[in-house]
Design a protein around this motif. Structure first.
Motif, PDB file in Angstrom:
ATOM      1  N   HIS A  21       0.858  -1.187   0.000  1.00 62.91           N
ATOM      2  CA  HIS A  21       0.000   0.000   0.000  1.00 62.91           C
ATOM      3  C   HIS A  21       0.890   1.231   0.000  1.00 62.91           C
ATOM      4  O   HIS A  21       2.094   1.146   0.271  1.00 62.91           O
ATOM      5  CB  HIS A  21      -0.961  -0.005   1.200  1.00 62.91           C
ATOM      6  CG  HIS A  21      -0.266   0.012   2.523  1.00 62.91           C
ATOM      7  ND1 HIS A  21       0.015   1.161   3.198  1.00 62.91           N
ATOM      8  CD2 HIS A  21       0.229  -0.996   3.284  1.00 62.91           C
ATOM      9  CE1 HIS A  21       0.636   0.877   4.336  1.00 62.91           C
ATOM     10  NE2 HIS A  21       0.785  -0.433   4.406  1.00 62.91           N
ATOM     11  N   ASP A  22       0.339   2.376  -0.331  1.00 60.71           N
ATOM     12  CA  ASP A  22       1.099   3.635  -0.382  1.00 60.71           C
ATOM     13  C   ASP A  22       2.377   3.493  -1.207  1.00 60.71           C
ATOM     14  O   ASP A  22       3.431   4.000  -0.829  1.00 60.71           O
ATOM     15  CB  ASP A  22       1.425   4.148   1.020  1.00 60.71           C
ATOM     16  CG  ASP A  22       0.186   4.516   1.818  1.00 60.71           C
ATOM     17  OD1 ASP A  22      -0.854   4.790   1.195  1.00 60.71           O
ATOM     18  OD2 ASP A  22       0.258   4.527   3.060  1.00 60.71           O
ATOM     19  N   GLU A  23       2.297   2.779  -2.290  1.00 56.98           N
ATOM     20  CA  GLU A  23       3.359   2.592  -3.279  1.00 56.98           C
ATOM     21  C   GLU A  23       4.502   1.681  -2.848  1.00 56.98           C
ATOM     22  O   GLU A  23       4.968   0.874  -3.627  1.00 56.98           O
ATOM     23  CB  GLU A  23       3.930   3.934  -3.743  1.00 56.98           C
ATOM     24  CG  GLU A  23       2.930   4.793  -4.474  1.00 56.98           C
ATOM     25  CD  GLU A  23       3.529   6.075  -4.981  1.00 56.98           C
ATOM     26  OE1 GLU A  23       4.709   6.087  -5.351  1.00 56.98           O
ATOM     27  OE2 GLU A  23       2.791   7.069  -4.995  1.00 56.98           O
ATOM     28  N   ASN A  24       5.003   1.826  -1.615  1.00 59.41           N
ATOM     29  CA  ASN A  24       6.179   1.046  -1.235  1.00 59.41           C
ATOM     30  C   ASN A  24       6.147   0.543   0.215  1.00 59.41           C
ATOM     31  O   ASN A  24       7.173   0.194   0.760  1.00 59.41           O
ATOM     32  CB  ASN A  24       7.451   1.853  -1.474  1.00 59.41           C
ATOM     33  CG  ASN A  24       7.545   3.072  -0.582  1.00 59.41           C
ATOM     34  OD1 ASN A  24       6.562   3.501   0.014  1.00 59.41           O
ATOM     35  ND2 ASN A  24       8.722   3.658  -0.498  1.00 59.41           N
ATOM     36  N   ARG A  25       4.973   0.518   0.823  1.00 58.18           N
ATOM     37  CA  ARG A  25       4.850   0.045   2.199  1.00 58.18           C
ATOM     38  C   ARG A  25       4.048  -1.249   2.215  1.00 58.18           C
ATOM     39  O   ARG A  25       3.144  -1.433   1.406  1.00 58.18           O
ATOM     40  CB  ARG A  25       4.163   1.081   3.090  1.00 58.18           C
ATOM     41  CG  ARG A  25       4.921   2.384   3.182  1.00 58.18           C
ATOM     42  CD  ARG A  25       4.313   3.302   4.226  1.00 58.18           C
ATOM     43  NE  ARG A  25       4.618   2.846   5.573  1.00 58.18           N
ATOM     44  CZ  ARG A  25       5.732   3.120   6.226  1.00 58.18           C
ATOM     45  NH1 ARG A  25       6.669   3.842   5.651  1.00 58.18           N
ATOM     46  NH2 ARG A  25       5.934   2.677   7.444  1.00 58.18           N
ATOM     47  N   ALA A  26       4.379  -2.139   3.151  1.00 62.95           N
ATOM     48  CA  ALA A  26       3.663  -3.404   3.289  1.00 62.95           C
ATOM     49  C   ALA A  26       3.515  -3.722   4.769  1.00 62.95           C
ATOM     50  O   ALA A  26       4.375  -3.362   5.583  1.00 62.95           O
ATOM     51  CB  ALA A  26       4.412  -4.525   2.577  1.00 62.95           C
ATOM     52  N   TRP A  27       2.429  -4.385   5.118  1.00 60.81           N
ATOM     53  CA  TRP A  27       2.207  -4.779   6.506  1.00 60.81           C
ATOM     54  C   TRP A  27       3.294  -5.759   6.923  1.00 60.81           C
ATOM     55  O   TRP A  27       3.653  -6.648   6.177  1.00 60.81           O
ATOM     56  CB  TRP A  27       0.820  -5.387   6.674  1.00 60.81           C
ATOM     57  CG  TRP A  27      -0.249  -4.420   6.284  1.00 60.81           C
ATOM     58  CD1 TRP A  27      -1.117  -4.553   5.256  1.00 60.81           C
ATOM     59  CD2 TRP A  27      -0.514  -3.152   6.877  1.00 60.81           C
ATOM     60  NE1 TRP A  27      -1.920  -3.448   5.170  1.00 60.81           N
ATOM     61  CE2 TRP A  27      -1.569  -2.562   6.160  1.00 60.81           C
ATOM     62  CE3 TRP A  27       0.030  -2.436   7.942  1.00 60.81           C
ATOM     63  CZ2 TRP A  27      -2.091  -1.315   6.467  1.00 60.81           C
ATOM     64  CZ3 TRP A  27      -0.488  -1.191   8.255  1.00 60.81           C
ATOM     65  CH2 TRP A  27      -1.541  -0.645   7.531  1.00 60.81           C
ATOM     66  N   LYS A  28       3.800  -5.577   8.109  1.00 63.33           N
ATOM     67  CA  LYS A  28       4.960  -6.372   8.530  1.00 63.33           C
ATOM     68  C   LYS A  28       4.626  -7.459   9.554  1.00 63.33           C
ATOM     69  O   LYS A  28       5.387  -7.710  10.461  1.00 63.33           O
ATOM     70  CB  LYS A  28       6.070  -5.465   9.058  1.00 63.33           C
ATOM     71  CG  LYS A  28       5.710  -4.669  10.299  1.00 63.33           C
ATOM     72  CD  LYS A  28       6.902  -3.843  10.748  1.00 63.33           C
ATOM     73  CE  LYS A  28       6.603  -3.120  12.032  1.00 63.33           C
ATOM     74  NZ  LYS A  28       7.697  -2.259  12.438  1.00 63.33           N
ATOM     75  N   VAL A  54       6.254  -1.677   6.765  1.00 68.41           N
ATOM     76  CA  VAL A  54       7.672  -1.518   6.481  1.00 68.41           C
ATOM     77  C   VAL A  54       7.812  -0.994   5.055  1.00 68.41           C
ATOM     78  O   VAL A  54       6.973  -1.268   4.194  1.00 68.41           O
ATOM     79  CB  VAL A  54       8.416  -2.863   6.664  1.00 68.41           C
ATOM     80  CG1 VAL A  54       7.994  -3.891   5.657  1.00 68.41           C
ATOM     81  CG2 VAL A  54       9.906  -2.678   6.645  1.00 68.41           C
ATOM     82  N   VAL A  55       8.862  -0.218   4.812  1.00 61.67           N
ATOM     83  CA  VAL A  55       9.114   0.338   3.487  1.00 61.67           C
ATOM     84  C   VAL A  55      10.035  -0.602   2.717  1.00 61.67           C
ATOM     85  O   VAL A  55      11.073  -1.027   3.225  1.00 61.67           O
ATOM     86  CB  VAL A  55       9.762   1.742   3.591  1.00 61.67           C
ATOM     87  CG1 VAL A  55      10.136   2.278   2.224  1.00 61.67           C
ATOM     88  CG2 VAL A  55       8.824   2.706   4.305  1.00 61.67           C
ATOM     89  N   LEU A  56       9.639  -0.924   1.484  1.00 59.40           N
ATOM     90  CA  LEU A  56      10.469  -1.743   0.608  1.00 59.40           C
ATOM     91  C   LEU A  56      11.376  -0.833  -0.206  1.00 59.40           C
ATOM     92  O   LEU A  56      10.958   0.232  -0.647  1.00 59.40           O
ATOM     93  CB  LEU A  56       9.609  -2.577  -0.344  1.00 59.40           C
ATOM     94  CG  LEU A  56       8.998  -3.857   0.239  1.00 59.40           C
ATOM     95  CD1 LEU A  56       7.856  -3.551   1.177  1.00 59.40           C
ATOM     96  CD2 LEU A  56       8.552  -4.770  -0.869  1.00 59.40           C
ATOM     97  N   SER A  57      12.610  -1.249  -0.393  1.00 55.41           N
ATOM     98  CA  SER A  57      13.541  -0.520  -1.256  1.00 55.41           C
ATOM     99  C   SER A  57      13.105  -0.700  -2.709  1.00 55.41           C
ATOM    100  O   SER A  57      12.240  -1.532  -3.006  1.00 55.41           O
ATOM    101  CB  SER A  57      14.966  -1.039  -1.066  1.00 55.41           C
ATOM    102  OG  SER A  57      15.058  -2.367  -1.551  1.00 55.41           O
ATOM    103  N   ASP A  58      13.692   0.048  -3.620  1.00 54.96           N
ATOM    104  CA  ASP A  58      13.371  -0.125  -5.038  1.00 54.96           C
ATOM    105  C   ASP A  58      13.647  -1.561  -5.477  1.00 54.96           C
ATOM    106  O   ASP A  58      12.834  -2.170  -6.166  1.00 54.96           O
ATOM    107  CB  ASP A  58      14.176   0.850  -5.905  1.00 54.96           C
ATOM    108  CG  ASP A  58      13.723   2.291  -5.730  1.00 54.96           C
ATOM    109  OD1 ASP A  58      12.594   2.520  -5.245  1.00 54.96           O
ATOM    110  OD2 ASP A  58      14.506   3.195  -6.091  1.00 54.96           O
ATOM    111  N   GLU A  59      14.789  -2.101  -5.073  1.00 58.49           N
ATOM    112  CA  GLU A  59      15.125  -3.488  -5.400  1.00 58.49           C
ATOM    113  C   GLU A  59      14.144  -4.446  -4.724  1.00 58.49           C
ATOM    114  O   GLU A  59      13.736  -5.442  -5.301  1.00 58.49           O
ATOM    115  CB  GLU A  59      16.558  -3.817  -4.979  1.00 58.49           C
ATOM    116  CG  GLU A  59      16.955  -5.270  -5.125  1.00 58.49           C
ATOM    117  CD  GLU A  59      16.950  -5.786  -6.560  1.00 58.49           C
ATOM    118  OE1 GLU A  59      16.958  -7.022  -6.736  1.00 58.49           O
ATOM    119  OE2 GLU A  59      16.930  -4.984  -7.500  1.00 58.49           O
ATOM    120  N   GLY A  60      13.756  -4.136  -3.477  1.00 61.09           N
ATOM    121  CA  GLY A  60      12.791  -4.959  -2.768  1.00 61.09           C
ATOM    122  C   GLY A  60      11.441  -4.991  -3.467  1.00 61.09           C
ATOM    123  O   GLY A  60      10.815  -6.049  -3.572  1.00 61.09           O
TER     124      GLY A  60
END
Length: 77
Positions: A21-28, A54-60
């Motif tokens: 959600h929110d482009e680069n965040r995911a429930w942890k 948690v925020v995922l990096s571009d590679e993530g």
């Protein structure tokens, strides 16, 4: 039996894409050991904070989407 932690990490990363959600965040809500390993691999930001996501990096992000499709989808008929 030896556990393949890389396979577990790949599965968790693929599931993180499912909750994106929110482009680069995911429930942890996953195993802390796996989340810590993903952080050490540079795929997510440090999960040890008060946020519920948690925020995922571009590679993530790239790898999470790739793994989601590889692990959890079927080819179109």
């Amino acid at each position: 039996m030896e556990i393949d932690l890389d396979k577990i990490d790949d599965t968790v990363l693929g599931l993180l894409w499912l909750t994106l959600h929110d482009e680069n965040r995911a429930w942890k809500g996953f195993d802390w050991g796996a989340m810590d390993r993903l952080h050490r691999k540079g795929l997510i930001e440090n999960p040890a904070n008060k946020a519920k996501s948690v925020v995922l990096s571009d590679e993530g992000l790239r790898r999470a989407e790739e793994l989601f499709h590889e692990l959890f989808t079927r080819p179109a008929p």
